[in-house]
Enzyme design. Structure first.
Site, PDB file in Angstrom:
ATOM      1  N   GLU A 266       0.692  -0.737  -0.198  1.00 49.87           N
ATOM      2  CA  GLU A 266       0.144   0.561  -0.121  1.00 49.87           C
ATOM      3  C   GLU A 266       0.359   1.149  -0.144  1.00 49.87           C
ATOM      4  OE1 GLU A 266      -3.178  -0.309   3.244  1.00 49.87           O
ATOM      5  OE2 GLU A 266      -3.365  -2.076   2.507  1.00 49.87           O
ATOM      6  N   HIS A 285      -8.329   0.848   0.886  1.00 45.76           N
ATOM      7  CA  HIS A 285      -7.940   1.315   2.410  1.00 45.76           C
ATOM      8  C   HIS A 285      -8.698   2.767   2.869  1.00 45.76           C
ATOM      9  CE1 HIS A 285      -5.549  -0.738   6.151  1.00 45.76           C
ATOM     10  NE2 HIS A 285      -6.192  -0.401   6.357  1.00 45.76           N
TER      11      HIS A 285
END
Length: 321
Positions: A266, A285
């Site tokens: 990420e 997210h």
């Protein structure tokens, strides 16, 4: 004399101002403006307290902190924090246990519906000017009356179960320590082994922490055990799912679809093959982000920080090390 709280995640000035409006007396707040360890080392160096959301905080970053008393997770999962090094350095670690349970549970329900009904696919195609209608990448399914398997049954998993009651779902859960019979009856759930849960569920929803035991837990063999009509939901941690195995399973239609809010890397790289799959819903997210949950969570973090500043312990429910 004021003490400094630094938010290690990059943050827009407007969001930082919202945080400052909630600061208790005697504190100032700074925040990240770029990504990377070098920047975090620079901004953590003179801070007494640090807050980390999605960024990884490793040993080198912690060793750059000269005054740090407390590292606070903005959320629950601390797998992105080097808690062992923090302990060695005498830095306390805390989190906001259960603070995001309702937002994440609601988001999970949204992902279930989107994956089962190809909502995101239809949205993306129509945005491009293509009225897809019935030309979808696979069959669509209702959630009502289905069997949902919840892997990990803490605050988030239990809130998911509560929300699913209205859909008349059969709910299985996998947890190392099963609930009591009375607790199961109240929630309307039944304990199952992971193998049984995978085989019977129409929706498999992940809510477990990332640990050495759960890393790559949902792999090729897990997908082979699932129904071909099943969908996988992951709002836990990216590392719980073996992404290459997921890509193969979705391409081969070994399972019907998936929805993911978390990833092994990420931010998700722009060239990730995950982005080319029509039977996969992806979000960046977002599950824990809800404006009406912002102030209660931030106030709780600041209260924990203020306790440490006064020489008091962090409440047991939030203390990590």
């Amino acid at each position: 004399m004021s003490e400094t709280i630094v938010v290690l995640d990059p943050m827009a000035p407007e969001r930082a101002d919202k945080l400052r409006a909630l600061l208790p007396p005697g504190f100032v707040l700074t925040h990240g403006t770029a990504r990377g360890d070098d920047h975090m080392k620079e901004i953590i160096a003179e801070a007494e307290y640090a807050i980390a959301g999605q960024v990884g905080v490793n040993a080198e970053v912690l060793k750059a902190a000269k005054k740090l008393k407390l590292l606070h997770k903005w959320g629950v999962g601390v797998d992105n924090l080097d808690t062992q090094t923090a302990k060695q350095l005498g830095i306390k670690v805390a989190r906001t246990t259960g603070s995001n349970a309702v937002p994440v549970a609601e988001f999970t329900l949204g992902l279930m519906l989107s994956a089962l009904r190809h909502i995101s696919f239809g949205h993306a195609e129509l945005k491009k000017g293509d009225w897809r209608g019935g030309r979808l990448p696979g069959d669509t399914f209702t959630l009502s009356g289905k069997t949902v398997g919840i892997v990990g049954f803490g605050a988030i998993g239990q809130n998911v179960a509560k929300l699913l009651k209205g859909f008349g779902c059969t709910i299985l859960y996998s947890k190392r320590q099963p609930l009591s019979a009375a607790e199961e009856a109240e929630l309307g759930v039944k304990h199952a082994s992971l193998a049984e849960l995978l085989a019977k569920s129409d929706v498999v929803s992940l809510h477990c922490p990332l640990t050495p035991e759960t890393a790559n837990m949902i792999d090729r063999s897990a997908f082979a055990a699932m129904k071909k009509t099943a969908v996988l939901i992951n709002v836990a941690r990216g590392g719980v799912v073996a992404e290459n195995d997921l890509i193969e399973a979705l391409r081969a239609k070994e399972i019907a679809g998936a929805a993911m809010d978390v990833f092994e890397i990420e931010p998700l790289p722009a060239d990730s093959p995950l982005l080319g799959l029509d039977n996969l819903v992806v979000t960046p997210h977002l599950a824990a982000i809800a404006s009406d949950n912002f102030a209660p969570t931030v106030k709780r973090m600041f209260d924990n920080i203020a306790r440490v500043s006064r020489g008091e312990p962090v409440p047991e429910r939030d203390s990590v090390v």
